[in-house]
Design an enzyme around this catalytic site. Sequence first.
Site, short mmCIF file in Angstrom:
data_model
loop_
_atom_site.label_atom_id
_atom_site.label_comp_id
_atom_site.label_asym_id
_atom_site.label_seq_id
_atom_site.Cartn_x
_atom_site.Cartn_y
_atom_site.Cartn_z
N ARG A 212 41.62 27.52 41.13
CA ARG A 212 41.36 26.62 42.54
C ARG A 212 40.20 26.65 42.62
O ARG A 212 39.34 27.21 42.78
CB ARG A 212 42.03 25.83 43.82
CG ARG A 212 42.44 27.82 44.22
CD ARG A 212 43.37 27.32 45.54
NE ARG A 212 43.62 26.45 46.56
CZ ARG A 212 42.31 27.30 47.50
NH1 ARG A 212 42.36 28.68 47.54
NH2 ARG A 212 42.18 26.74 48.54
N ARG B 143 35.89 21.09 51.09
CA ARG B 143 36.03 20.75 52.44
C ARG B 143 35.68 19.81 52.58
O ARG B 143 34.01 18.94 52.42
CB ARG B 143 36.21 21.78 52.98
CG ARG B 143 36.70 23.16 53.39
CD ARG B 143 36.96 23.46 54.93
NE ARG B 143 37.40 25.60 54.70
CZ ARG B 143 36.39 25.76 54.62
NH1 ARG B 143 35.66 26.44 56.07
NH2 ARG B 143 36.99 27.29 54.63
N ARG C 181 35.97 44.82 36.76
CA ARG C 181 34.81 44.75 36.97
C ARG C 181 34.10 45.32 38.08
O ARG C 181 34.99 46.11 38.97
CB ARG C 181 34.37 43.40 37.74
CG ARG C 181 35.02 42.40 36.36
CD ARG C 181 33.78 40.60 36.86
NE ARG C 181 34.52 40.54 37.58
CZ ARG C 181 34.36 39.98 39.62
NH1 ARG C 181 33.13 40.21 39.33
NH2 ARG C 181 35.42 39.43 40.59
N ARG D 191 24.20 38.46 45.54
CA ARG D 191 23.84 37.94 46.80
C ARG D 191 23.34 39.30 47.84
O ARG D 191 23.20 40.45 47.16
CB ARG D 191 25.90 37.83 47.45
CG ARG D 191 26.51 39.03 47.42
CD ARG D 191 27.16 38.46 47.46
NE ARG D 191 29.16 39.39 47.31
CZ ARG D 191 30.48 38.68 47.84
NH1 ARG D 191 30.03 38.60 49.26
NH2 ARG D 191 30.58 40.26 47.88
N GLU E 202 23.62 42.85 45.94
CA GLU E 202 24.92 43.39 44.90
C GLU E 202 24.61 42.17 43.63
O GLU E 202 24.35 41.48 43.68
CB GLU E 202 25.79 42.56 45.99
CG GLU E 202 27.15 42.50 44.79
CD GLU E 202 28.38 42.06 45.78
OE1 GLU E 202 28.71 42.36 47.33
OE2 GLU E 202 29.34 41.67 45.54
N TYR F 221 43.74 43.13 42.75
CA TYR F 221 42.97 42.96 44.08
C TYR F 221 43.53 42.93 45.54
O TYR F 221 44.22 41.75 45.35
CB TYR F 221 42.10 41.88 44.26
CG TYR F 221 41.35 41.61 45.05
CD1 TYR F 221 39.99 42.36 45.20
CD2 TYR F 221 41.37 41.02 46.51
CE1 TYR F 221 38.91 42.81 46.46
CE2 TYR F 221 40.19 40.61 47.73
CZ TYR F 221 39.37 41.83 47.65
OH TYR F 221 38.53 42.18 48.38
N ASP G 11 43.05 42.67 49.78
CA ASP G 11 42.28 42.60 50.97
C ASP G 11 43.09 43.25 51.69
O ASP G 11 44.51 44.11 51.70
CB ASP G 11 42.72 41.30 51.86
CG ASP G 11 41.09 40.19 50.96
OD1 ASP G 11 40.28 40.59 50.80
OD2 ASP G 11 41.39 39.11 50.82
P1 FAD Z 1 41.27 51.31 48.04
O1 FAD Z 1 40.38 51.14 49.31
O2 FAD Z 1 40.59 52.11 47.09
O3 FAD Z 1 41.76 53.74 48.16
C1 FAD Z 1 42.41 54.10 47.16
C2 FAD Z 1 41.71 55.32 46.97
O4 FAD Z 1 42.56 56.38 46.06
C3 FAD Z 1 40.11 55.86 47.47
O5 FAD Z 1 39.25 56.47 48.55
C4 FAD Z 1 39.94 56.28 46.15
O6 FAD Z 1 39.18 57.86 46.16
C5 FAD Z 1 41.33 57.44 45.80
N1 FAD Z 1 41.69 57.75 44.52
C6 FAD Z 1 41.44 57.60 43.90
N2 FAD Z 1 41.87 58.27 43.20
C7 FAD Z 1 42.31 59.63 42.99
C8 FAD Z 1 42.56 60.41 42.34
N3 FAD Z 1 43.12 61.04 41.09
N4 FAD Z 1 42.87 61.77 43.84
C9 FAD Z 1 42.83 61.41 45.22
N5 FAD Z 1 42.32 60.10 45.03
C10 FAD Z 1 42.41 59.00 44.26
N6 FAD Z 1 39.51 43.46 51.91
C11 FAD Z 1 39.07 42.53 52.64
O7 FAD Z 1 40.51 42.57 53.57
N7 FAD Z 1 37.93 42.25 53.00
C12 FAD Z 1 36.70 42.21 52.65
O8 FAD Z 1 36.17 41.82 52.69
C13 FAD Z 1 37.61 43.11 51.51
N8 FAD Z 1 35.32 43.19 50.23
C14 FAD Z 1 35.92 44.04 49.74
C15 FAD Z 1 35.17 44.43 49.18
C16 FAD Z 1 34.52 45.02 47.83
C17 FAD Z 1 34.13 45.34 47.14
C18 FAD Z 1 36.31 45.69 47.78
C19 FAD Z 1 36.26 46.33 45.96
C20 FAD Z 1 37.35 46.42 48.20
C21 FAD Z 1 37.27 44.65 49.71
N9 FAD Z 1 38.35 44.88 50.08
C22 FAD Z 1 38.03 43.90 50.99
C23 FAD Z 1 39.76 45.52 50.11
C24 FAD Z 1 39.83 46.93 50.49
O9 FAD Z 1 38.46 47.17 50.04
C25 FAD Z 1 40.24 47.79 50.15
O10 FAD Z 1 40.88 47.63 48.72
C26 FAD Z 1 41.91 47.16 50.24
O11 FAD Z 1 42.11 47.71 51.80
C27 FAD Z 1 42.78 48.35 49.83
O12 FAD Z 1 42.97 49.55 49.96
P2 FAD Z 1 43.77 50.60 48.84
O13 FAD Z 1 44.03 52.15 50.07
O14 FAD Z 1 44.93 50.09 48.02
O15 FAD Z 1 42.95 51.17 48.30
NA NA Z 2 34.27 40.70 50.48
#
Ligand code: FAD
Ligand code: NA
Length: 389
Positions: free
Chosen positions: A175, A179, A258, A289, A313, A361, A363
């Site tokens: 979508r 608004r 990506r 941005r 970015e 993905y 949040d």
């Molecule tokens: P991650 O935060 O990616 O953590 C995974 C961890 O595992 C990393 O620290 C990595 O180093 C570790 N790891 C991986 N492989 C290994 C290994 N082999 N050995 C040891 N450690 C390892 N969320 C929002 O709510 N609002 C936002 O505005 C927002 N903006 C974002 C913008 C971007 C560019 C990105 C990529 C994400 C954004 N997010 C946002 C999402 C947020 O960053 C996290 O991705 C989300 O909280 C999920 O967390 P996670 O623990 O699943 O993963």
């Molecule tokens: Na963001």
Amino acid sequence: SLDFDLVVVGSGFFGLTIAERAASDGHRVIVIDRRDHIGGNAYSHRDPDTGIEVHNYGAHLFHTSNRTVWEYVNRFTSFTSYQHRVHTNHHGVVYPLPINLGTINQFFASAHSPEEARRLIAEQASEFTIADARNLEEKAIALIGRPLYEAFIRDYTAKQWQTDPTELPAEVISRLPVRYTYDSRYFNDAFEGLPVDGYTAWIERMADHPLIEVRLGTDFFDESQPINKAAVVGTLPVVYTGPVDRYFDYAAGPLGWRTLDFTSEVVPVPDFQGTPVMNYADADVPYTRIHEFRHFHPEREEYPKDRTIIMREYSRFAEADDEPYYPVNTPDDRSKLLQYREMQASQPDVLFGGRLGTYQYLDMHMAIGSALTQYANKVAPMLSGSPSA
Ligand code: FAD
Ligand code: NA
């Protein structure tokens, strides 16, 4: 033997939520992360020169409508009243996003009522139908019409994907919100804000428990250190939040991601752009941005009055050594993911979670919500036989 009940691989919000829950139930947890800091992509730091909090992996805005998650995160931090808003620069004119009545009336130099604007966009969108759209461009036109598509979506999408939108599948967009009011709040959630003392203080409080040990700079596939895949899987329960394809040695091939490149700069002006995030909609500007971090915390009086930090970015497909940020999710990726899910059946002591472990993905609030549920349903039962249970 290893003096832990649970191994958590990855210290992002998914891994830390699991670790915090397990520790408060009395289990001894080791969290490893291959980076030299905790918090995954939500990590931020204070720039030493200006004191401005910089989100290292792109702007992170916290928002949720899930009351359980909101109450949980409020145990570790309080939140400011920040509300996210975004603008976009197209042909040297700045418009509010997401596309709303303000955007439409500014773009068409008009004063349409909501009903008049609806009729106008419906007529412009009649060029294609959603069902017949053969690619992203046709679907976008079917949703919002050609003029708004060409101004605000076409080149921006091409920059995000480094691909012409006529070459992108229609499914990439489900979508395109328009608004028909002047409401330009970016998120519709019940709860929104930024952590008062910053992301890292919040993240550190989650890990600050006598039963949690964190080891940074430690890769789960590095057999020269004690906590590694070969040493612990089958011996201890593991929560793995790294990339699922890496866990299985890319046996079904690498999943597509990506990535983003960021370049930051201290600019000697009190205010660079007057707002936290400015998108650049046109093809002649190579970045998507610019973030200006001071605007995320207008309440912080200690921020300098003569300098500001901006971060540009850029978006592109990830190569092997890049940080994976957004799943590409082609049909080929989805079939590989199914194969990896089948392989997980052979790993009953390993829970694959988070953004990288599930190839989707998430949040922050989704990662935390999913971890709370998975802890209760899957991890707590795995731990029920452990010594400290
Ligand atoms: P991650 O935060 O990616 O953590 C995974 C961890 O595992 C990393 O620290 C990595 O180093 C570790 N790891 C991986 N492989 C290994 C290994 N082999 N050995 C040891 N450690 C390892 N969320 C929002 O709510 N609002 C936002 O505005 C927002 N903006 C974002 C913008 C971007 C560019 C990105 C990529 C994400 C954004 N997010 C946002 C999402 C947020 O960053 C996290 O991705 C989300 O909280 C999920 O967390 P996670 O623990 O699943 O993963
Ligand atoms: Na963001």
